[in-house]
Design a protein around this motif. Structure first.
Motif, PDB file in Angstrom:
ATOM      1  N   PHE A   1      55.225  40.573  40.169  1.00 57.79           N
ATOM      2  CA  PHE A   1      54.222  39.607  40.614  1.00 57.79           C
ATOM      3  C   PHE A   1      53.208  39.328  39.521  1.00 57.79           C
ATOM      4  O   PHE A   1      53.046  40.114  38.581  1.00 57.79           O
ATOM      5  N   ASP A   2      52.543  38.197  39.664  1.00 57.83           N
ATOM      6  CA  ASP A   2      51.462  37.805  38.755  1.00 57.83           C
ATOM      7  C   ASP A   2      50.415  37.051  39.572  1.00 57.83           C
ATOM      8  O   ASP A   2      50.703  36.004  40.144  1.00 57.83           O
ATOM      9  N   THR A   3      49.194  37.598  39.644  1.00 56.62           N
ATOM     10  CA  THR A   3      48.073  36.925  40.294  1.00 56.62           C
ATOM     11  C   THR A   3      47.336  36.133  39.225  1.00 56.62           C
ATOM     12  O   THR A   3      46.810  36.713  38.283  1.00 56.62           O
ATOM     13  N   HIS A   4      47.313  34.803  39.342  1.00 56.22           N
ATOM     14  CA  HIS A   4      46.762  33.981  38.257  1.00 56.22           C
ATOM     15  C   HIS A   4      46.144  32.705  38.815  1.00 56.22           C
ATOM     16  O   HIS A   4      46.242  32.414  40.001  1.00 56.22           O
ATOM     17  N   GLY A   5      45.493  31.966  37.923  1.00 53.46           N
ATOM     18  CA  GLY A   5      44.857  30.707  38.296  1.00 53.46           C
ATOM     19  C   GLY A   5      45.063  29.652  37.226  1.00 53.46           C
ATOM     20  O   GLY A   5      45.205  29.970  36.038  1.00 53.46           O
ATOM     21  N   GLU A   6      45.079  28.393  37.653  1.00 55.21           N
ATOM     22  CA  GLU A   6      45.230  27.264  36.743  1.00 55.21           C
ATOM     23  C   GLU A   6      44.116  26.256  37.022  1.00 55.21           C
ATOM     24  O   GLU A   6      43.913  25.864  38.175  1.00 55.21           O
ATOM     25  N   PRO A   7      43.346  25.828  36.022  1.00 55.86           N
ATOM     26  CA  PRO A   7      42.227  24.896  36.259  1.00 55.86           C
ATOM     27  C   PRO A   7      42.732  23.490  36.566  1.00 55.86           C
ATOM     28  O   PRO A   7      43.814  23.086  36.136  1.00 55.86           O
ATOM     29  N   TYR A   8      41.921  22.739  37.316  1.00 58.78           N
ATOM     30  CA  TYR A   8      42.231  21.332  37.538  1.00 58.78           C
ATOM     31  C   TYR A   8      42.239  20.608  36.186  1.00 58.78           C
ATOM     32  O   TYR A   8      41.367  20.806  35.346  1.00 58.78           O
ATOM     33  N   ASN A   9      43.232  19.763  35.975  1.00 59.64           N
ATOM     34  CA  ASN A   9      43.334  18.948  34.752  1.00 59.64           C
ATOM     35  C   ASN A   9      43.307  19.807  33.499  1.00 59.64           C
ATOM     36  O   ASN A   9      42.793  19.385  32.455  1.00 59.64           O
ATOM     37  N   GLY A  10      43.825  21.042  33.578  1.00 55.60           N
ATOM     38  CA  GLY A  10      43.864  21.916  32.411  1.00 55.60           C
ATOM     39  C   GLY A  10      45.008  21.558  31.474  1.00 55.60           C
ATOM     40  O   GLY A  10      45.871  20.719  31.785  1.00 55.60           O
ATOM     41  N   GLU A  11      45.011  22.184  30.301  1.00 57.37           N
ATOM     42  CA  GLU A  11      46.084  21.951  29.349  1.00 57.37           C
ATOM     43  C   GLU A  11      47.403  22.443  29.924  1.00 57.37           C
ATOM     44  O   GLU A  11      47.454  23.441  30.639  1.00 57.37           O
ATOM     45  N   LYS A  12      48.476  21.723  29.621  1.00 54.27           N
ATOM     46  CA  LYS A  12      49.790  22.074  30.144  1.00 54.27           C
ATOM     47  C   LYS A  12      50.184  23.475  29.699  1.00 54.27           C
ATOM     48  O   LYS A  12      50.125  23.812  28.518  1.00 54.27           O
TER      49      LYS A  12
END
Length: 213
Positions: free
Chosen positions: A148-159
């Motif tokens: 598993f990996d608990t992570h986050g991605e920002p809105y309109n972030g770099e690909k």
């Protein structure tokens, strides 16, 4: 007095060589301007080479420092003169009737969901969470351990950019809390590396906007 013999016509460079040398020098200057000078001085990086070399960040820092210097050098604005005080007659004010304090509404949400993974299959569950908001969670895997990996991605972030809060391999459960470091989608990715079907049950409680699965 020294007499230096003049070069012969054959020793002088031809016009073709002079033009070629001039063109090479011009192309070199343009290349340095685009890849070095513009990124490091003006934070303009049309080729991407400047950011890879760290020169664009240098140019951005220079611009920020220049803006701060201009702000510090700007003369302070004169404060508007305070109006002359006026003497008002004091009138008795009727005391309003006591109102009951409104009951604050909690923004916390709770969810429980399950997903079954076949051998080699992966999936993820994400929540839309704003910066500074926290989510408590607990999940269990029945049938075998998972990665598993608990992570986050920002809105309109770099690909391809993401921030990992926690991860593990061959784990049957995990429990904790994370606080979003930016506005975006935050959650979990699981991969079943066993030879059996695995059912994952996730329970969450926190200040999030919604669920994306």
């Amino acid at each position: 007095m020294f007499n230096t013999p003049l070069p012969t016509v054959n020793e002088l460079p031809s016009t073709r060589k002079l033009v070629r040398s001039t063109v090479i020098a011009l192309l070199t200057a343009v290349g340095l301007l685009v890849t070095v000078v513009m990124p490091s001085e003006y934070a303009v990086d049309p080729t991407g080479v400047g950011r890879a070399l760290g020169l664009t960040q240098m140019g951005e820092l220079k611009i920020i420092l220049a803006q701060e210097a201009l702000a510090d050098a700007a003369p302070p604005q004169a404060a508007a003169p305070a109006p002359a005080p006026q003497v008002a007659q004091v009138q008795p004010i009727a005391k309003p009737a006591a109102q009951p304090a409104p009951t604050p509404t909690s923004a916390l949400k709770t969810n429980q969901m399950s997903v079954t993974l076949k051998p080699g299959e992966g999936t993820e569950i994400k929540f839309e969470v704003l910066k500074g908001k926290s989510v408590g969670y607990e999940w269990t895997a029945v049938g075998g351990p998972v990665n598993f990996d608990t992570h986050g991605e920002p809105y309109n972030g770099e690909k391809g950019y993401f921030h990992s809060y926690n991860k593990g391999k061959q784990v049957k459960s995990d429990k904790g809390e994370f606080t979003a470091i930016f506005d975006g989608t935050h959650g979990w990715f699981w991969r079943n590396r066993s030879t059996n079907d695995v059912t994952i049950t996730l329970k969450t409680s926190g200040d999030y906007l919604g669920v994306k699965q």
